[in-house]
Motif scaffolding. Structure first.
Motif, PDB file in Angstrom:
ATOM      1  N   THR A 165       0.819  -1.202   0.000  1.00 15.01           N
ATOM      2  CA  THR A 165       0.000   0.000   0.000  1.00 15.01           C
ATOM      3  C   THR A 165       0.854   1.253   0.000  1.00 15.01           C
TER       4      THR A 165
ATOM      5  N   GLY B 193      -5.009   9.323   2.015  1.00 20.21           N
ATOM      6  CA  GLY B 193      -5.543   8.186   1.289  1.00 20.21           C
ATOM      7  C   GLY B 193      -4.499   7.125   1.054  1.00 20.21           C
TER       8      GLY B 193
ATOM      9  N   THR C 181      -7.130  -0.949  -5.375  1.00 15.40           N
ATOM     10  CA  THR C 181      -8.126  -0.413  -4.464  1.00 15.40           C
ATOM     11  C   THR C 181      -7.576   0.903  -3.958  1.00 15.40           C
ATOM     12  N   GLN C 182      -8.411   1.930  -3.965  1.00 16.00           N
ATOM     13  CA  GLN C 182      -8.003   3.239  -3.470  1.00 16.00           C
ATOM     14  C   GLN C 182      -9.009   3.698  -2.429  1.00 16.00           C
ATOM     15  N   THR C 183      -8.500   4.251  -1.341  1.00 19.52           N
ATOM     16  CA  THR C 183      -9.350   4.789  -0.292  1.00 19.52           C
ATOM     17  C   THR C 183      -8.929   6.225  -0.030  1.00 19.52           C
TER      18      THR C 183
ATOM     19  N   TYR D 279      -9.782   9.570   2.527  1.00 15.29           N
ATOM     20  CA  TYR D 279     -10.409  10.008   3.773  1.00 15.29           C
ATOM     21  C   TYR D 279     -10.476  11.527   3.755  1.00 15.29           C
TER      22      TYR D 279
ATOM     23  N   GLU E 267     -14.950   8.182   4.569  1.00 17.93           N
ATOM     24  CA  GLU E 267     -14.122   7.263   3.782  1.00 17.93           C
ATOM     25  C   GLU E 267     -14.834   6.948   2.479  1.00 17.93           C
TER      26      GLU E 267
ATOM     27  N   GLN F 295     -14.117   4.520  -0.855  1.00 17.69           N
ATOM     28  CA  GLN F 295     -13.245   3.477  -1.394  1.00 17.69           C
ATOM     29  C   GLN F 295     -13.731   3.086  -2.777  1.00 17.69           C
ATOM     30  N   GLU F 296     -12.787   2.865  -3.680  1.00 13.11           N
ATOM     31  CA  GLU F 296     -13.137   2.417  -5.016  1.00 13.11           C
ATOM     32  C   GLU F 296     -12.087   1.447  -5.528  1.00 13.11           C
ATOM     33  N   THR F 297     -12.454   0.738  -6.563  1.00 13.38           N
ATOM     34  CA  THR F 297     -11.517  -0.165  -7.232  1.00 13.38           C
ATOM     35  C   THR F 297     -11.437   0.239  -8.692  1.00 13.38           C
TER      36      THR F 297
END
Length: 156
Positions: A97, A109, A128-130, A132, A137, A139-141
């Protein structure tokens, strides 16, 4: 519709939102993008009038969240997120990550490559990205592929 199709729409909404200058356009685009994604999510719940109500509720909730996040991301947030994604896609092993943080805004993030493969002659990475923002929060892929110039571009 599956999460595989909805998550890229959310990612696109956030990326388009983040590219706007000034608080007005960022909020407007964030609201529209959030509403679209919320409506898509809501439409997957129930059937008949229940599905219609869920779609409406999802649209309203998505618009509210998208407006809020779009209003809060700034140029430094975007730059830090883009630099981290580029570096992570290029050098990090699958499952590692990359993290970014903007100490001025408090936003931060992560991006994590989840698979690496060739698509034609291009190396590609699912991720996957998150992000904040203000305690929220998102989150997406998606999938990013390396372009001829060496940069990585999100393709879905």
């Amino acid at each position: 519709m599956t999460l595989k199709f909805i998550a890229p729409a959310l990612a696109a909404a956030l990326l388009v939102t983040a590219c706007q200058n000034g608080p007005g356009p960022r909020e407007a685009v964030g609201t529209a993008g959030g509403a679209a994604v919320g409506g898509l999510l809501g439409s997957q719940i129930g059937s008949g009038t229940g599905q219609l109500a869920a779609t409406a509720a999802g649209t309203l909730l998505g618009a509210f969240i998208g407006r809020d996040i779009g209003a809060r991301l700034d140029d430094v947030d975007r730059l830090k997120a883009q630099q981290t994604a580029q570096r992570t896609f290029e050098t990090a092993p699958t499952g590692s990550t990359g993290t970014w943080r903007n100490p001025d805004s408090g936003h931060y993030g992560t991006v994590t490559p989840t698979a690496t493969y060739q698509q034609g002659s291009q190396p590609c990475r699912d991720f996957t990205q998150t992000v904040y923002v203000g305690g929220q929060e998102v989150q997406e892929t998606g999938t990013a592929c390396r372009q001829a110039d060496g940069t990585w571009r999100v393709v879905n």
